[in-house]
Design an enzyme around this catalytic site. Sequence first.
Site, mmCIF file in Angstrom:
data_model
loop_
_atom_site.group_PDB
_atom_site.id
_atom_site.type_symbol
_atom_site.label_atom_id
_atom_site.label_comp_id
_atom_site.label_asym_id
_atom_site.label_seq_id
_atom_site.Cartn_x
_atom_site.Cartn_y
_atom_site.Cartn_z
ATOM 1 N N MET A 25 0.849 -1.183 0.000
ATOM 2 C CA MET A 25 0.000 0.000 0.000
ATOM 3 C C MET A 25 0.895 1.247 0.000
ATOM 4 S SD MET A 25 -3.379 -0.800 0.362
ATOM 5 C CE MET A 25 -4.143 0.565 1.233
ATOM 6 N N GLU A 96 -5.605 -3.000 -9.205
ATOM 7 C CA GLU A 96 -6.024 -3.789 -8.032
ATOM 8 C C GLU A 96 -6.251 -5.252 -8.404
ATOM 9 O OE1 GLU A 96 -5.631 -2.513 -5.276
ATOM 10 O OE2 GLU A 96 -5.920 -0.361 -5.477
ATOM 11 N N GLN A 98 -5.161 -7.918 -7.250
ATOM 12 C CA GLN A 98 -5.313 -8.890 -6.164
ATOM 13 C C GLN A 98 -6.773 -9.131 -5.797
ATOM 14 O OE1 GLN A 98 -4.118 -5.794 -5.654
ATOM 15 N NE2 GLN A 98 -5.536 -4.914 -4.159
#
Length: 199
Positions: A25, A96, A98
């Site tokens: 992050m 994103e 994941q």
Amino acid sequence: MFVEPRFNNPSTTHTGWIEVVCGSMFSGKTEELIRRVTRALIAKQRVLIFKPSIDVRYDDKDVVSHNKNAVTSVPVNNAKEIYDHVSECDVVAIDEAQFFDNDLVEVCTELANNGLRVIVCGLDMDFMGQPFEPMPQLMSVAEFVTKLHAVCMKCGEPAQFSYRFDASGEQVVLGESDVYEARCRKCYCEGMKTQKEVK
């Protein structure tokens, strides 16, 4: 893994490939995806950007970085929905990653086999410090892998872990700096040890 292309893009005559941008992050992954997409658009390439429909942190449709830079995207519920949109396209960007199912590996491989440039962006590890599927598989089949690092929010060293304040066992918890911190290995381990002791 050989995946035969299921569609034909006659206007694409060059070799396709997969680029993976990964990290923790706050490491600038989405910013890097937007940078690469912008360069492709300047080159007058046809670009489509996708994101998982569950990611509504900043916007329902746009892909938005922590710096509030944004590009328009197509939200999809699963990886195979991407096939419905890419018949006339040169570059596919996926943010994103994941949050997608493992079919994303097959989808990206097939798109690249069909001559498309595929840019995939996502967390390589979850909050427990474990590989975050399908990112490890994507990294193994990609031609190019870029691992970005954040700055540890505790000590300022290079950070590769996403520390989560919420100690619940759920792998996916959407959030920003109110839920996550980028941490170096030392500060991440200290935080996880404290969480374990509190339990």
